[in-house]
Design a protein around this motif. Structure first.
Motif, PDB file in Angstrom:
ATOM      1  N   ARG A 179      -2.424  -3.005  -4.568  1.00 46.94           N
ATOM      2  CA  ARG A 179      -2.791  -2.565  -3.237  1.00 46.94           C
ATOM      3  C   ARG A 179      -3.987  -3.368  -2.738  1.00 46.94           C
ATOM      4  O   ARG A 179      -4.771  -3.882  -3.531  1.00 46.94           O
ATOM      5  CB  ARG A 179      -3.117  -1.078  -3.249  1.00 46.94           C
ATOM      6  CG  ARG A 179      -1.897  -0.243  -3.546  1.00 46.94           C
ATOM      7  CD  ARG A 179      -2.220   1.246  -3.677  1.00 46.94           C
ATOM      8  NE  ARG A 179      -1.001   2.008  -3.845  1.00 46.94           N
ATOM      9  CZ  ARG A 179      -0.345   2.133  -4.990  1.00 46.94           C
ATOM     10  NH1 ARG A 179      -0.793   1.553  -6.072  1.00 46.94           N
ATOM     11  NH2 ARG A 179       0.758   2.832  -5.064  1.00 46.94           N
ATOM     12  N   GLY A 180      -4.127  -3.424  -1.425  1.00 47.63           N
ATOM     13  CA  GLY A 180      -5.257  -4.139  -0.856  1.00 47.63           C
ATOM     14  C   GLY A 180      -5.374  -3.904   0.629  1.00 47.63           C
ATOM     15  O   GLY A 180      -4.739  -3.017   1.192  1.00 47.63           O
ATOM     16  N   ARG A 181      -6.201  -4.753   1.272  1.00 45.85           N
ATOM     17  CA  ARG A 181      -6.389  -4.662   2.709  1.00 45.85           C
ATOM     18  C   ARG A 181      -6.921  -6.004   3.212  1.00 45.85           C
ATOM     19  O   ARG A 181      -7.380  -6.838   2.437  1.00 45.85           O
ATOM     20  CB  ARG A 181      -7.333  -3.521   3.072  1.00 45.85           C
ATOM     21  CG  ARG A 181      -8.762  -3.703   2.623  1.00 45.85           C
ATOM     22  CD  ARG A 181      -9.613  -2.461   2.871  1.00 45.85           C
ATOM     23  NE  ARG A 181     -10.990  -2.677   2.509  1.00 45.85           N
ATOM     24  CZ  ARG A 181     -11.468  -2.688   1.267  1.00 45.85           C
ATOM     25  NH1 ARG A 181     -10.658  -2.476   0.255  1.00 45.85           N
ATOM     26  NH2 ARG A 181     -12.739  -2.904   1.035  1.00 45.85           N
TER      27      ARG A 181
ATOM     28  N   ASN B 245       0.826  -1.204   0.000  1.00 44.71           N
ATOM     29  CA  ASN B 245       0.000   0.000   0.000  1.00 44.71           C
ATOM     30  C   ASN B 245       0.862   1.257   0.000  1.00 44.71           C
ATOM     31  O   ASN B 245       0.336   2.364   0.029  1.00 44.71           O
ATOM     32  CB  ASN B 245      -0.957   0.013   1.199  1.00 44.71           C
ATOM     33  CG  ASN B 245      -2.149  -0.879   0.971  1.00 44.71           C
ATOM     34  OD1 ASN B 245      -2.501  -1.181  -0.168  1.00 44.71           O
ATOM     35  ND2 ASN B 245      -2.771  -1.334   2.038  1.00 44.71           N
TER      36      ASN B 245
ATOM     37  N   TRP C 299      -8.611  -6.880  -2.611  1.00 42.32           N
ATOM     38  CA  TRP C 299      -7.701  -6.183  -3.517  1.00 42.32           C
ATOM     39  C   TRP C 299      -8.352  -4.910  -4.028  1.00 42.32           C
ATOM     40  O   TRP C 299      -9.549  -4.899  -4.306  1.00 42.32           O
ATOM     41  CB  TRP C 299      -7.307  -7.084  -4.691  1.00 42.32           C
ATOM     42  CG  TRP C 299      -6.623  -8.336  -4.244  1.00 42.32           C
ATOM     43  CD1 TRP C 299      -7.168  -9.583  -4.153  1.00 42.32           C
ATOM     44  CD2 TRP C 299      -5.289  -8.449  -3.778  1.00 42.32           C
ATOM     45  NE1 TRP C 299      -6.240 -10.474  -3.668  1.00 42.32           N
ATOM     46  CE2 TRP C 299      -5.077  -9.804  -3.430  1.00 42.32           C
ATOM     47  CE3 TRP C 299      -4.233  -7.545  -3.618  1.00 42.32           C
ATOM     48  CZ2 TRP C 299      -3.861 -10.267  -2.928  1.00 42.32           C
ATOM     49  CZ3 TRP C 299      -3.021  -8.003  -3.117  1.00 42.32           C
ATOM     50  CH2 TRP C 299      -2.844  -9.348  -2.786  1.00 42.32           C
ATOM     51  N   ASN C 300      -7.577  -3.840  -4.156  1.00 35.41           N
ATOM     52  CA  ASN C 300      -8.106  -2.571  -4.669  1.00 35.41           C
ATOM     53  C   ASN C 300      -8.379  -2.631  -6.165  1.00 35.41           C
ATOM     54  O   ASN C 300      -9.151  -1.846  -6.688  1.00 35.41           O
ATOM     55  CB  ASN C 300      -7.157  -1.418  -4.357  1.00 35.41           C
ATOM     56  CG  ASN C 300      -7.154  -1.080  -2.881  1.00 35.41           C
ATOM     57  OD1 ASN C 300      -7.810  -1.735  -2.064  1.00 35.41           O
ATOM     58  ND2 ASN C 300      -6.410  -0.054  -2.518  1.00 35.41           N
TER      59      ASN C 300
END
Length: 179
Positions: free
Chosen positions: A160-162, A139, A170-171
């Motif tokens: 990017r992700g969370r 990120n 995933w974004n």
């Protein structure tokens, strides 16, 4: 122009210090690639900023990082994780090298690297990714590095992700790799 006697006395020491700093910088830049310990880069390799991704769920967590790595592997990727030197302190209150971190995240030690103390992990991650034309999972926006590493401007260069409610999110769509 005459120099005061005190400056003349300090001049050799200052010159010596400058030479030592120059030699240290040259030695650091000449270090071999700190990442892969095996004979070759795995097929469908992807670089993971371990120190960043372990915080995707909030506090530092080897479990969260391991879940992100499993999600990457499920799509056919072979993650290579690079940590900064302080990662072990955030996970276990002590220094952990690659062989100590690898069982915590479920990867072979050959796919895990911890940069030396004083080495900027971002630099190692970006240099390795650029050298081997690999994508990065992080990120971090790497804003300070975009001039030195222009490949960061490409769409999809950094995934990017969370970690949210027990799942990796995933974004952008993470496409499976083709065999």
């Amino acid at each position: 122009m005459m120099m005061p006697a005190e400056l003349l006395i300090l001049l050799p020491a200052l010159i010596g210090l400058g030479v030592l700093l120059l030699l240290r910088r040259r030695r650091q830049s000449a270090r071999p690639d700190p990442v892969i310990h095996g004979p070759a880069i795995p097929r469908h390799a992807i670089v993971v900023d371990g120190s960043n991704v372990m915080h995707w769920g909030g506090a530092a967590s080897a479990k969260v990082l391991a879940l992100v790595l499993r999600a990457l592997q499920a799509k056919g990727y072979a993650p290579i994780v690079i940590f900064d030197a302080s990662a072990g302190y955030r996970l276990a209150d002590r220094y952990l090298d690659a062989s100590a971190l690898s069982p915590l995240i479920g990867l072979p030690a050959a796919q895990v690297s911890v940069v030396d103390k004083g080495v900027i992990a971002d630099s190692a991650i970006l240099r390795f990714a650029a050298q081997h034309r690999l994508r990065i999972v992080s990120n971090d926006l790497y804003r300070d590095w975009r001039v030195q590493f222009p490949h960061l401007r490409r769409k999809g260069a950094v995934l990017r992700g969370r970690y949210d409610a027990g799942a990796v999110v995933w974004n952008a769509r993470l496409k499976p790799v083709r065999a």
